[in-house]
Motif scaffolding. Structure first.
Motif, PDB file in Angstrom:
ATOM      1  N   PHE A 144       0.817  -1.225   0.000  1.00  0.00           N
ATOM      2  CA  PHE A 144       0.000   0.000   0.000  1.00  0.00           C
ATOM      3  C   PHE A 144       0.845   1.266   0.000  1.00  0.00           C
ATOM      4  N   ARG A 145       2.017   1.203  -0.631  1.00  0.00           N
ATOM      5  CA  ARG A 145       2.813   2.415  -0.829  1.00  0.00           C
ATOM      6  C   ARG A 145       2.420   3.005  -2.178  1.00  0.00           C
ATOM      7  N   PHE A 146       2.383   4.348  -2.245  1.00  0.00           N
ATOM      8  CA  PHE A 146       1.986   5.010  -3.493  1.00  0.00           C
ATOM      9  C   PHE A 146       2.984   4.697  -4.601  1.00  0.00           C
ATOM     10  N   VAL A 147       2.460   4.327  -5.767  1.00  0.00           N
ATOM     11  CA  VAL A 147       3.315   4.113  -6.924  1.00  0.00           C
ATOM     12  C   VAL A 147       3.124   5.291  -7.884  1.00  0.00           C
ATOM     13  N   SER A 148       1.881   5.588  -8.181  1.00  0.00           N
ATOM     14  CA  SER A 148       1.616   6.735  -9.048  1.00  0.00           C
ATOM     15  C   SER A 148       0.194   7.235  -8.867  1.00  0.00           C
ATOM     16  N   MET A 149      -0.041   8.477  -9.227  1.00  0.00           N
ATOM     17  CA  MET A 149      -1.408   8.972  -9.286  1.00  0.00           C
ATOM     18  C   MET A 149      -1.582   9.898 -10.477  1.00  0.00           C
ATOM     19  N   ASN A 150      -2.808   9.975 -10.958  1.00  0.00           N
ATOM     20  CA  ASN A 150      -3.058  10.841 -12.109  1.00  0.00           C
ATOM     21  C   ASN A 150      -3.393  12.258 -11.640  1.00  0.00           C
ATOM     22  N   LYS A 151      -3.616  13.134 -12.620  1.00  0.00           N
ATOM     23  CA  LYS A 151      -3.839  14.550 -12.308  1.00  0.00           C
ATOM     24  C   LYS A 151      -5.012  14.757 -11.352  1.00  0.00           C
ATOM     25  N   LYS A 152      -6.095  14.001 -11.639  1.00  0.00           N
ATOM     26  CA  LYS A 152      -7.292  14.190 -10.816  1.00  0.00           C
ATOM     27  C   LYS A 152      -7.021  13.782  -9.364  1.00  0.00           C
ATOM     28  N   ALA A 153      -6.259  12.710  -9.182  1.00  0.00           N
ATOM     29  CA  ALA A 153      -5.934  12.264  -7.825  1.00  0.00           C
ATOM     30  C   ALA A 153      -5.086  13.311  -7.108  1.00  0.00           C
ATOM     31  N   VAL A 154      -4.231  13.959  -7.871  1.00  0.00           N
ATOM     32  CA  VAL A 154      -3.403  15.032  -7.307  1.00  0.00           C
ATOM     33  C   VAL A 154      -4.320  16.164  -6.839  1.00  0.00           C
ATOM     34  N   GLN A 155      -5.306  16.462  -7.682  1.00  0.00           N
ATOM     35  CA  GLN A 155      -6.263  17.522  -7.363  1.00  0.00           C
ATOM     36  C   GLN A 155      -7.073  17.169  -6.104  1.00  0.00           C
ATOM     37  N   ILE A 156      -7.483  15.916  -6.009  1.00  0.00           N
ATOM     38  CA  ILE A 156      -8.305  15.496  -4.862  1.00  0.00           C
ATOM     39  C   ILE A 156      -7.499  15.524  -3.564  1.00  0.00           C
ATOM     40  N   THR A 157      -6.295  14.982  -3.603  1.00  0.00           N
ATOM     41  CA  THR A 157      -5.528  14.853  -2.359  1.00  0.00           C
ATOM     42  C   THR A 157      -4.730  16.111  -2.029  1.00  0.00           C
ATOM     43  N   GLY A 158      -4.404  16.901  -3.055  1.00  0.00           N
ATOM     44  CA  GLY A 158      -3.581  18.084  -2.823  1.00  0.00           C
ATOM     45  C   GLY A 158      -2.091  17.767  -2.821  1.00  0.00           C
ATOM     46  N   TYR A 159      -1.763  16.490  -2.855  1.00  0.00           N
ATOM     47  CA  TYR A 159      -0.350  16.110  -2.884  1.00  0.00           C
ATOM     48  C   TYR A 159       0.082  15.898  -4.332  1.00  0.00           C
ATOM     49  N   ILE A 160       1.357  16.212  -4.642  1.00  0.00           N
ATOM     50  CA  ILE A 160       1.824  15.866  -5.977  1.00  0.00           C
ATOM     51  C   ILE A 160       2.502  14.508  -5.910  1.00  0.00           C
ATOM     52  N   ASP A 161       2.531  13.904  -7.066  1.00  0.00           N
ATOM     53  CA  ASP A 161       3.039  12.558  -7.237  1.00  0.00           C
ATOM     54  C   ASP A 161       4.339  12.300  -6.462  1.00  0.00           C
ATOM     55  N   LYS A 162       5.317  13.188  -6.685  1.00  0.00           N
ATOM     56  CA  LYS A 162       6.657  12.982  -6.109  1.00  0.00           C
ATOM     57  C   LYS A 162       6.638  12.976  -4.585  1.00  0.00           C
ATOM     58  N   GLU A 163       5.746  13.837  -4.018  1.00  0.00           N
ATOM     59  CA  GLU A 163       5.750  13.978  -2.561  1.00  0.00           C
ATOM     60  C   GLU A 163       5.374  12.708  -1.818  1.00  0.00           C
ATOM     61  N   ILE A 164       4.538  11.909  -2.456  1.00  0.00           N
ATOM     62  CA  ILE A 164       4.066  10.762  -1.690  1.00  0.00           C
ATOM     63  C   ILE A 164       4.497   9.430  -2.275  1.00  0.00           C
ATOM     64  N   LYS A 165       5.211   9.486  -3.363  1.00  0.00           N
ATOM     65  CA  LYS A 165       5.690   8.247  -3.978  1.00  0.00           C
ATOM     66  C   LYS A 165       6.475   7.421  -2.947  1.00  0.00           C
ATOM     67  N   GLY A 166       6.110   6.174  -2.815  1.00  0.00           N
ATOM     68  CA  GLY A 166       6.842   5.304  -1.886  1.00  0.00           C
ATOM     69  C   GLY A 166       6.328   5.352  -0.462  1.00  0.00           C
ATOM     70  N   LYS A 167       5.409   6.320  -0.169  1.00  0.00           N
ATOM     71  CA  LYS A 167       4.883   6.385   1.199  1.00  0.00           C
ATOM     72  C   LYS A 167       3.665   5.492   1.352  1.00  0.00           C
ATOM     73  N   ASN A 168       3.504   4.964   2.546  1.00  0.00           N
ATOM     74  CA  ASN A 168       2.391   4.063   2.814  1.00  0.00           C
ATOM     75  C   ASN A 168       1.135   4.869   3.126  1.00  0.00           C
ATOM     76  N   ILE A 169       0.063   4.587   2.394  1.00  0.00           N
ATOM     77  CA  ILE A 169      -1.177   5.367   2.555  1.00  0.00           C
ATOM     78  C   ILE A 169      -1.726   5.273   3.986  1.00  0.00           C
ATOM     79  N   LEU A 170      -1.458   4.142   4.634  1.00  0.00           N
ATOM     80  CA  LEU A 170      -2.016   3.943   5.977  1.00  0.00           C
ATOM     81  C   LEU A 170      -1.171   4.623   7.051  1.00  0.00           C
ATOM     82  N   GLU A 171       0.040   5.001   6.683  1.00  0.00           N
ATOM     83  CA  GLU A 171       0.951   5.542   7.711  1.00  0.00           C
ATOM     84  C   GLU A 171       1.270   7.017   7.542  1.00  0.00           C
ATOM     85  N   MET A 172       0.883   7.608   6.404  1.00  0.00           N
ATOM     86  CA  MET A 172       1.354   8.969   6.155  1.00  0.00           C
ATOM     87  C   MET A 172       0.389  10.067   6.632  1.00  0.00           C
ATOM     88  N   GLY A 173      -0.688   9.666   7.286  1.00  0.00           N
ATOM     89  CA  GLY A 173      -1.584  10.667   7.862  1.00  0.00           C
ATOM     90  C   GLY A 173      -2.580  11.267   6.886  1.00  0.00           C
TER      91      GLY A 173
END
Lengths: 124, 487
Positions: free
Chosen positions: B156-185
């Protein structure tokens, strides 16, 4: 002939107290009206009626607060209070009974006859 | 360098069977040998068609851009030419080829001939082209999709997200790549355990229903999202999860507003409805003098209508309260069969009026206790029985049966009424639904009863469904979790 019993009606909606007064006086009860909780409490202490019909959603002081206050006053705490309200959630009913009301009638689902029966029962 | 010697007869065999087209040209550019695979590639059946052909002057070779390579080759320079588009000089057919040119030198080191090894890669080229198209299509979809697409690995670590996902979460791809969705708050703490459970399920099954939870955007704002996921497998091994994410805060907000509106409107309707009902009762009970027949008839209409409106308002209120989760369920051990018997007793007037026979199977008596809020399940059973009476025919039947499975108790209520048309059965449990075939009857109904009932049953961990044949009757089932035995 027996002396008429006094009932304090605490209800703020004119259209409703008008109906209750009609129904109670027709059955020979004396009705004292209070259109908010605070007035009702004052009258209760002064007049010490035989029974109270109490609405919950009231201006100035609501029905629950009214019940809390009379619970603390030994001179009036034994006067039976029937709640007459459209608040019908289980939690409201539980709260009302816990605060010392003898019964809880929902205006919409209690017929005039049922209500009169209950009044008779608690006045006996 | 030493090569293994290949006997000359074997050399012939190799040339004959080679899957690579092989031919040679002399120092003037004229073809002087040709293997069978090359004949196949050239589309010729007879060697005489090609032997002696001058490749340096052939229009086909010129067009393909091969001449310059061949000239270089004949000067002694080996070459590799990729993606050569070749149009056959006999048939005109297009093919894509690769050419290896190997200069063959004499003992003095001078180039005498050029050896050519030719492969047809037309099919491979097409596959690559298709793949590029497919990748391009996917990219476009991925970038333009109005839903967020997020890929996770199997941890459950981020591999990639598209533009819309970036818009929804507010995070850009690079910032969360490799981070675990359950642990990053990013997931609101209240939703964390549910999301963990659902994602784990997402690793296993392709059929997952979307689930809703709150996320905390990069700017700290909380929003509701809906997520559905499916596993990504490579060679039968799950390597991650792809998920579709939607911002559903607007829908959530609307549904909250709707529930609030219903709640306020219903409360406001209570007092005038009480007044109408009580006033009509004063007339009916004779407090206001004797009424003549006609007056009495119309007052009764007022009375009945007010009661109907009160039921509707109460049901609306109850439904919105359940939907908003404002009603707490106090579960207790309940003997449903006793409750059913009680409700039947209460309804005896209407049952007798329609002369309906109630058949309760013997074994229903022995049904185990269930774990449920008694006041809530009472609403459910009242609704089912009242419908079974209301929509039954005169002298009809209601058959009540029960079954016990390992975890649940299933009760079925079968009537001999009007039934529900096939095409409308799906909507029975939705709010305000009333089947077309009952609308024409004078039977009163709000269309809320079964929707409330199903909500209650589901919130109690059970299920509710039906079988129905129009004109024959309806069978409603409720399944409720059994009370667990205390060991």
């Amino acid at each position: 002939m027996a002396i008429s019993k006094n009932i304090l009606l605490v209800e703020d909606e004119e259209i409703l107290y008008d109906i209750y007064i009609k129904m109670l006086t027709e059955r020979g009860y004396n009705v004292i009206l209070a259109n908010n909780g605070k007035k009702g409490y004052k009258i209760l202490r002064k007049e010490k009626p035989d029974l109270v019909l109490l609405d919950i959603l009231l201006p100035v002081m609501d029905g629950f607060m009214f019940l809390k206050k009379i619970k603390k006053d030994a001179s009036i705490k034994n006067i039976p209070v029937i709640i007459l309200s459209n608040l019908g959630q289980d939690s409201d009913i539980a709260k009302g009974l816990e605060l010392g009301a003898v019964d809880y009638c929902i205006k919409n689902s209690t017929s005039i006859d049922e209500l009169l029966e209950k009044i008779k029962k608690y006045l006996a | 360098m030493k090569y293994c010697e290949i006997p000359s007869d074997l050399q012939q065999e190799i040339l004959y069977h080679s899957p690579i087209g092989i031919y040679t040209i002399d120092k003037h550019g004229k073809v002087d040998s040709f293997n069978p695979k090359m004949m196949e590639l050239a589309g010729v059946s007879d060697l005489s068609q090609v032997i002696g052909l001058n490749t340096l002057t052939s229009p086909s070779y010129k067009k393909a851009g091969l001449v310059k390579f061949f000239k270089e080759g004949l000067k002694g320079k080996p070459f590799f030419a990729d993606s050569i588009e070749y149009y056959s000089y006999t048939t005109g057919k297009r093919s894509v080829r690769t050419y290896h040119g190997v200069p063959l030198k004499n003992s003095k080191g001078r180039c005498e001939r050029l050896l050519l090894l030719v492969q047809d890669v037309t099919d491979k080229e097409q596959i690559m082209e298709d793949l590029r198209m497919s990748e391009e299509n996917y990219r476009t979809l991925y970038d333009l999709a109005n839903d967020g697409i997020i890929k996770f690995d199997e941890q459950f670590r981020f591999v990639s997200m598209n533009k819309k996902a970036v818009q929804i979460t507010g995070y850009i791809d690079k910032e969360i790549k490799g981070k675990n969705i359950l642990e990053m708050g990013i997931i609101a703490p209240s939703s964390l355990s549910m999301v963990a459970k659902e994602l784990k399920a997402g690793l296993k099954s392709r059929v997952n229903t979307p689930f809703e939870f709150e996320i905390i955007k990069k700017d700290g704002r909380k929003i509701w999202v809906e997520l559905s996921c499916a596993p990504i497998s490579i060679k039968n091994k799950v390597v991650g999860v792809v998920s579709i994410v939607r911002d559903c805060s607007v829908r959530k907000e609307l549904s909250k507003m709707r529930a609030e509106f219903i709640s306020i409107a219903s409360h406001q309707l209570q007092t005038p409805l009480s007044a109408i009902k009580l006033s009509s009762e004063l007339f009916i009970n004779g407090y206001l003098g004797k009424l003549n027949k006609e007056q009495s008839k119309y007052i009764k209409h007022i009375d009945q209508s007010s009661k109907r409106a009160i039921t509707l308002v109460n049901n609306l209120l109850k439904s919105s309260q359940i939907e908003q989760g404002r009603i707490k369920f106090a579960k207790k051990p309940v003997a449903l069969q006793k409750l059913i018997a009680e409700i039947i007793k209460e309804e005896h007037f209407v049952i007798d009026e329609k002369d309906i026979q109630i058949v309760m199977e013997n074994k229903v008596d022995k049904t185990p206790l269930v774990n449920i809020d008694p006041a809530m399940i009472r609403i459910v059973i009242q609704n089912i029985i009242s419908n079974a009476i209301k929509y039954n025919k005169l002298h009809g039947k209601i058959i009540i049966t029960s079954e016990t499975s390992q975890r649940n108790v299933i009760f079925a209520f079968e009537d001999t009424g009007v039934g529900i048309p096939d095409d409308q059965q799906k909507r029975v449990f939705t709010e305000f639904f009333r089947a077309e075939n009952v609308l024409s009857l004078s039977t009163v109904g709000t269309g809320l009863g079964l929707s409330i009932a199903k909500q209650i049953v589901e919130l109690s961990g059970g299920d509710m469904w039906l079988d129905s044949i129009e004109g024959k009757g309806t069978k409603i089932y409720i399944s409720i979790p059994k009370l667990k035995k205390i060991k």
